[in-house]
Design a protein around this motif. Structure first.
Motif, short mmCIF file in Angstrom:
data_model
loop_
_atom_site.label_atom_id
_atom_site.label_comp_id
_atom_site.label_asym_id
_atom_site.label_seq_id
_atom_site.Cartn_x
_atom_site.Cartn_y
_atom_site.Cartn_z
N ALA A 79 1.00 -1.16 0.10
CA ALA A 79 -0.11 -0.04 -0.04
C ALA A 79 0.83 1.12 0.00
O ALA A 79 0.84 2.18 -0.50
CB ALA A 79 -0.98 0.01 1.34
N LEU A 80 1.89 1.39 0.94
CA LEU A 80 2.82 2.37 1.00
C LEU A 80 3.48 2.53 -0.52
O LEU A 80 3.57 3.73 -1.12
CB LEU A 80 3.95 2.31 1.89
N ALA A 81 3.95 1.58 -1.21
CA ALA A 81 4.46 1.81 -2.64
C ALA A 81 3.51 2.16 -3.29
O ALA A 81 4.03 3.13 -4.35
CB ALA A 81 5.05 0.29 -3.19
N ALA A 82 2.41 2.01 -3.47
CA ALA A 82 1.44 2.67 -4.21
C ALA A 82 1.25 4.19 -4.25
O ALA A 82 0.70 4.85 -4.90
CB ALA A 82 -0.07 1.86 -4.01
N HIS A 83 1.80 4.69 -3.17
CA HIS A 83 1.54 6.04 -2.68
C HIS A 83 2.97 6.91 -3.05
O HIS A 83 2.91 8.07 -2.75
CB HIS A 83 1.13 6.52 -1.20
N LEU A 84 3.72 5.85 -3.48
CA LEU A 84 5.15 6.60 -3.84
C LEU A 84 5.50 6.70 -5.28
O LEU A 84 4.91 5.86 -5.99
CB LEU A 84 6.28 5.83 -3.10
N PRO A 85 6.31 7.68 -5.70
CA PRO A 85 6.63 7.57 -7.37
C PRO A 85 7.15 6.24 -7.62
O PRO A 85 7.79 5.43 -6.72
CB PRO A 85 7.84 8.71 -7.29
N GLU A 86 7.01 5.71 -8.77
CA GLU A 86 7.55 4.41 -9.15
C GLU A 86 9.11 3.98 -8.74
O GLU A 86 9.14 2.89 -8.06
CB GLU A 86 7.22 4.21 -10.61
N THR A 87 10.10 4.79 -8.96
CA THR A 87 11.11 4.57 -8.82
C THR A 87 11.48 4.33 -7.19
O THR A 87 12.05 3.47 -6.89
CB THR A 87 12.08 5.57 -9.01
N PHE A 88 10.93 5.13 -6.38
CA PHE A 88 10.89 4.69 -4.95
C PHE A 88 10.14 3.44 -4.21
O PHE A 88 10.48 2.90 -3.45
CB PHE A 88 10.46 5.94 -4.16
N ALA A 89 8.83 3.37 -5.19
CA ALA A 89 8.12 2.22 -4.97
C ALA A 89 9.06 0.96 -5.01
O ALA A 89 8.92 0.04 -4.21
CB ALA A 89 6.95 2.15 -5.56
N VAL A 90 9.94 0.90 -6.14
CA VAL A 90 10.85 -0.22 -6.22
C VAL A 90 11.68 -0.67 -5.21
O VAL A 90 12.10 -1.44 -4.80
CB VAL A 90 11.34 -0.07 -7.80
N VAL A 91 12.51 0.73 -4.98
CA VAL A 91 13.27 0.41 -3.80
C VAL A 91 12.75 -0.04 -2.60
O VAL A 91 13.26 -0.78 -1.93
CB VAL A 91 13.80 2.07 -3.49
N LEU A 92 11.48 0.27 -2.23
CA LEU A 92 10.57 -0.11 -1.04
C LEU A 92 10.46 -1.43 -1.17
O LEU A 92 10.65 -2.34 -0.02
CB LEU A 92 9.51 0.79 -0.81
N LEU A 93 10.05 -1.78 -2.34
CA LEU A 93 9.63 -3.35 -2.55
C LEU A 93 10.66 -4.30 -2.77
O LEU A 93 10.40 -5.57 -2.84
CB LEU A 93 8.70 -3.47 -3.66
N ASN A 94 12.00 -3.75 -2.71
CA ASN A 94 12.92 -4.48 -3.00
C ASN A 94 14.04 -4.27 -2.03
O ASN A 94 15.30 -3.82 -2.16
CB ASN A 94 13.77 -4.71 -4.63
N PRO A 95 13.83 -4.37 -0.55
CA PRO A 95 14.32 -3.79 0.41
C PRO A 95 15.79 -4.47 0.81
O PRO A 95 16.05 -5.78 0.24
CB PRO A 95 13.54 -3.90 1.62
N LEU A 96 16.73 -3.65 1.42
CA LEU A 96 17.84 -4.11 2.16
C LEU A 96 17.46 -5.42 3.08
O LEU A 96 16.32 -5.13 3.43
CB LEU A 96 18.41 -3.22 2.84
N GLN A 97 18.00 -6.53 3.15
CA GLN A 97 17.56 -7.51 4.16
C GLN A 97 17.70 -7.19 5.51
O GLN A 97 18.87 -6.90 5.81
CB GLN A 97 18.22 -8.89 3.69
N ALA A 98 16.82 -7.28 6.32
CA ALA A 98 16.81 -7.03 7.75
C ALA A 98 16.70 -8.29 8.62
O ALA A 98 15.69 -9.31 8.06
CB ALA A 98 15.77 -5.97 8.29
N THR A 99 17.72 -8.70 9.37
CA THR A 99 17.50 -9.97 9.97
C THR A 99 16.76 -9.87 11.29
O THR A 99 16.36 -10.85 11.90
CB THR A 99 18.70 -10.37 10.51
N GLU A 100 16.33 -8.66 11.83
CA GLU A 100 15.37 -8.41 13.10
C GLU A 100 15.16 -6.93 12.68
O GLU A 100 15.29 -6.11 12.23
CB GLU A 100 16.19 -8.68 14.27
N PRO A 101 13.89 -6.81 13.39
CA PRO A 101 13.27 -5.30 13.44
C PRO A 101 14.34 -4.48 14.16
O PRO A 101 14.72 -4.72 15.24
CB PRO A 101 12.10 -5.44 14.27
N LEU A 102 14.42 -3.10 13.55
CA LEU A 102 15.56 -2.23 14.26
C LEU A 102 14.78 -1.55 15.06
O LEU A 102 13.92 -0.84 14.52
CB LEU A 102 16.49 -1.59 13.09
N SER A 103 15.36 -1.02 16.37
CA SER A 103 14.61 0.14 17.04
C SER A 103 14.79 1.28 16.35
O SER A 103 15.61 1.45 15.21
CB SER A 103 15.38 0.37 18.25
N SER A 104 13.97 2.29 16.48
CA SER A 104 14.33 3.64 15.89
C SER A 104 15.64 4.06 15.91
O SER A 104 16.33 4.54 14.93
CB SER A 104 13.21 4.63 16.37
#
Length: 132
Positions: A46-71
């Motif tokens: 849903a967030l990707a649909a609200h972003l410009p296409e280039t940034f949507a691709v970045v969001l949908l092909n993320p860096l891999q996280a092994t665990e959720p990061l605190s802020s």
């Protein structure tokens, strides 16, 4: 409806007080790649649909996280990916990008994103109140 690339980048540049569009784009790419590793399922889509296409691709092909990061760790990770960044400048980068993304997403989707993230992301999204 997707914001135009230039409109989104202009907002990030203005909010982050960047000297050049290239600085704003670099921050947006890093922050959205890291964010994409922390959002799952229909919230990320849903967030990707609200972003410009280039940034949507970045969001949908993320860096891999092994665990959720605190802020705090999210900000540190951002600093590690942006050449010459400090934790202080990275916090600025994260907040500039996430607050523009939240504006594009709207309140309901932003609340859903915050529910998927560890506590502490509200201020980074420019939303000083707790979700829910």
């Amino acid at each position: 409806m997707r914001p135009r690339w230039q409109t989104f980048l202009d907002r990030v540049q203005e909010r982050g007080d960047y000297d050049t569009p290239q600085e704003a784009e670099r921050a947006a790419r890093v922050v959205l790649a890291l964010l994409g590793a922390h959002l799952v399922g229909d919230v990320r889509t849903a967030l990707a649909a609200h972003l410009p296409e280039t940034f949507a691709v970045v969001l949908l092909n993320p860096l891999q996280a092994t665990e959720p990061l605190s802020s705090e760790r999210f900000v540190r990770a951002t600093a590690a990916w942006i050449e010459g960044a400090t934790e202080r400048t990275a916090a600025w980068d994260v907040s500039a990008v996430l607050s523009v993304a939240a504006d594009a997403a709207g309140e309901e989707l932003t609340e859903r994103m915050l529910l998927q993230l560890p506590p502490g992301y509200e201020l980074l999204f420019g939303r000083p109140h707790l979700p829910g």
